[in-house]
Design a protein around this motif. Structure first.
Motif, PDB file in Angstrom:
ATOM      1  N   ASN A 129       0.826  -1.212   0.000  1.00  0.00           N
ATOM      2  CA  ASN A 129       0.000   0.000   0.000  1.00  0.00           C
ATOM      3  C   ASN A 129       0.860   1.261   0.000  1.00  0.00           C
ATOM      4  OD1 ASN A 129      -2.540  -1.162  -0.125  1.00  0.00           O
ATOM      5  ND2 ASN A 129      -2.729  -1.318   2.095  1.00  0.00           N
ATOM      6  N   ALA A 130       1.930   1.254   0.789  1.00  0.00           N
ATOM      7  CA  ALA A 130       2.817   2.423   0.841  1.00  0.00           C
ATOM      8  C   ALA A 130       3.502   2.656  -0.502  1.00  0.00           C
ATOM      9  CB  ALA A 130       3.859   2.243   1.945  1.00  0.00           C
ATOM     10  N   PHE A 131       3.920   1.569  -1.167  1.00  0.00           N
ATOM     11  CA  PHE A 131       4.542   1.719  -2.484  1.00  0.00           C
ATOM     12  C   PHE A 131       3.533   2.232  -3.510  1.00  0.00           C
ATOM     13  CE2 PHE A 131       7.754  -1.543  -1.021  1.00  0.00           C
ATOM     14  CZ  PHE A 131       8.800  -0.631  -0.944  1.00  0.00           C
ATOM     15  N   ILE A 132       2.307   1.741  -3.462  1.00  0.00           N
ATOM     16  CA  ILE A 132       1.270   2.220  -4.388  1.00  0.00           C
ATOM     17  C   ILE A 132       1.021   3.701  -4.162  1.00  0.00           C
ATOM     18  CG2 ILE A 132      -1.183   2.077  -4.977  1.00  0.00           C
ATOM     19  CD1 ILE A 132      -0.967  -0.961  -4.405  1.00  0.00           C
ATOM     20  N   GLU A 133       0.869   4.106  -2.902  1.00  0.00           N
ATOM     21  CA  GLU A 133       0.637   5.518  -2.588  1.00  0.00           C
ATOM     22  C   GLU A 133       1.811   6.386  -3.051  1.00  0.00           C
ATOM     23  OE1 GLU A 133       0.186   8.430   1.278  1.00  0.00           O
ATOM     24  OE2 GLU A 133      -0.341   6.319   1.496  1.00  0.00           O
ATOM     25  N   ALA A 134       3.035   5.932  -2.782  1.00  0.00           N
ATOM     26  CA  ALA A 134       4.219   6.701  -3.191  1.00  0.00           C
ATOM     27  C   ALA A 134       4.317   6.783  -4.712  1.00  0.00           C
ATOM     28  CB  ALA A 134       5.474   6.060  -2.616  1.00  0.00           C
ATOM     29  N   PHE A 135       3.991   5.685  -5.396  1.00  0.00           N
ATOM     30  CA  PHE A 135       4.017   5.679  -6.851  1.00  0.00           C
ATOM     31  C   PHE A 135       3.010   6.688  -7.407  1.00  0.00           C
ATOM     32  CE2 PHE A 135       2.353   4.222 -10.923  1.00  0.00           C
ATOM     33  CZ  PHE A 135       3.513   4.122 -11.668  1.00  0.00           C
TER      34      PHE A 135
END
Length: 145
Positions: free
Chosen positions: A64-70
């Motif tokens: 989820n954090a990677f998706i948000e950062a992306f």
């Protein structure tokens, strides 16, 4: 309460940064990772490469954090690329259909990054004396740096 087991290393090169994560990405350590990625965007970094070769575990909070950062970096006209994702993260990406997070980069399962350090997937960032090298973490239990 023990400290989360994630170390974050940042290597800057003008408008490009290499973030190297080592350890476990989970609910306790995501705030540290998220803060490092947000700081890159605030600092005007145009391209953020995240080396995951030393990540031993990543749960859905990490995804989820990677998706948000992306999404945040793409919206800001910046680039976020994940390199050498661990097998569990690759599996979660496949199951959820979030392969856009890996931007088409091949996953390197297991110890392959150590066997092929000159892979063309992650372009090396030459370091000079004028560059900044930060070591962040480990975080305290509430995620504050």
């Amino acid at each position: 309460m023990p400290l989360p087991q994630l170390n974050v290393y940042r290597h800057d090169r003008k408008t490009r940064t290499l973030i190297t994560l080592a350890g476990e990405i989970d609910l306790e350590t995501v705030p540290l990772m998220h803060a490092a990625l947000e700081r890159c965007l605030r600092d005007g970094v145009r391209t953020i490469d995240v080396d995951l070769a030393s990540v031993t575990f990543c749960d859905c909070s990490g995804l989820n954090a990677f998706i948000e950062a992306f999404l945040t970096s793409t919206t800001a006209g910046r680039t976020l690329r994940l390199h050498y994702p661990p097998p569990l993260l690759t599996r979660m990406v496949d199951l959820t259909g979030c392969d856009f997070v890996l931007m088409g980069l091949p996953a390197v399962p297991g110890p392959a990054p150590l066997q092929a350090p000159h892979s063309s997937v992650l372009d090396p960032l030459p370091m000079t004396r004028s560059e900044t090298v930060h070591r962040l973490g480990p975080a305290v239990s509430d995620g504050v740096l």
